[in-house]
Write an enzyme that holds these catalytic residues in place. Sequence first.
Site, short mmCIF file in Angstrom:
data_model
loop_
_atom_site.label_atom_id
_atom_site.label_comp_id
_atom_site.label_asym_id
_atom_site.label_seq_id
_atom_site.Cartn_x
_atom_site.Cartn_y
_atom_site.Cartn_z
N HIS A 26 21.25 -56.12 35.47
CA HIS A 26 21.78 -55.16 36.63
C HIS A 26 22.03 -54.20 35.27
CE1 HIS A 26 24.42 -53.79 39.84
NE2 HIS A 26 25.00 -54.02 38.96
N GLU A 27 23.45 -54.67 34.16
CA GLU A 27 24.22 -54.31 33.85
C GLU A 27 23.29 -53.51 32.82
OE1 GLU A 27 27.11 -53.67 34.22
OE2 GLU A 27 27.52 -55.26 35.63
N HIS A 30 22.38 -49.98 34.78
CA HIS A 30 23.94 -48.94 34.41
C HIS A 30 23.48 -48.11 32.85
CE1 HIS A 30 25.27 -49.60 38.06
NE2 HIS A 30 25.42 -51.22 37.95
#
Length: 405
Positions: A26-27, A30
């Site tokens: 997920h990170e 980003h």
Amino acid sequence: MLDFILTALTFIVPFVLVLGLVVTIHELGHFLAAKMFGVAIDRFSIGFGKAIAAWTDRSGVEWRVGWIPLGGYVRFTGDENASSVPDSEDLDAMRETIARREGRDAVARYFHFKPLWQRAIVVAAGPIANFVLAVALFASLLLAFGQYVLPAKIASVQPGSPAEAAGFRAGDLIVEADGRRIKGFDEVAEIVQVRANVPTAFVVERAGRQVEISATPQWVERTDSLAGTRRQGMLGLTPAQTRDDFEHVRYNPLEALAGGVQRTWRTLETTVYYLGRMVTGQVSPDQLSGPLGIARISGKVAQAGAEGAPDVGGMILGSGVNLLQLAAFVSVSIGFMNLLPIPVLDGGHLLFYAYEAVARRPLAARVQAAGYRVGLALLLGLMLFATWNDLQQLRVFKILGGVFS
């Protein structure tokens, strides 16, 4: 004491592996999107709290692992905190400050001065990465091991059940449920379990012809070794499930990819539908699980995968396969939850950006700050409620009551 430590590790290690994989991807979504647009980044963190490991790469980004493995964040240069809350200063003043300190060209590297569409892509990249991870995991497992499918052929109908009242018969083959084509009995179970008290349309093959049936699953409380005690929908159908009834389906790469996409979509669809029923009061929220619930299921799933293995290698493989499948389900859930329009979450940022796109100016800083405080309170309240449910599921209060009584 040693038994307690071993039991704790049985649940903690699988939990950290599953959540760590999902959060990292997920990170990274980003992070990679931000890098693509040349955003200045200060820190990439998996976990919160004090760092147990940290290092800085050549570009100046600090990579760290926090001791609380319940999430992560990417901190862009100029952020006040890990939630990317804009600085409290007016953006024009902030721009001038950066220009005086680092030069005019440096302003373009700061996240808050990137074009709106780039900021939106960076924010959305996290949840998108979760969905991509789920597709990749489901597809990889289908490609590597195939799938054992139990056809949705009914062996028996429980007397007095909703299925009997609706007109199901032994020998029926369910080919459609709630408008969805059915390939296996597991798909029927998924639909029925979340549709208690909801009339559901089925199509069965019976004696060479198709028959339409409407049935309403009823609430039942069931206990299994993985999920514990849960309330779910039940029709009262038993599938034919001898060894010969199972079909082993193999997939080529394209079929596996399509299967991964389909499985991810089904999981997301079920999640959205069930939460929708919960929000509208049709389903009790006591079914929500938090970190403790995920830890419990992670441990149980790992143990189930290791059971029956002839050697250590087989135990590791079985546990690993089960945990990867669980990670795919968790990844879909986290991707969806992060898209909810709650400030602090990615969906809250996208909501503010939508306002900015329409109004052609950012939302007032005080309004944003208030929104983040409310969002944080909602998020913490939800986590506490889910943890309470987990403690009830684990019977912690009954155990404590027995100790002190």
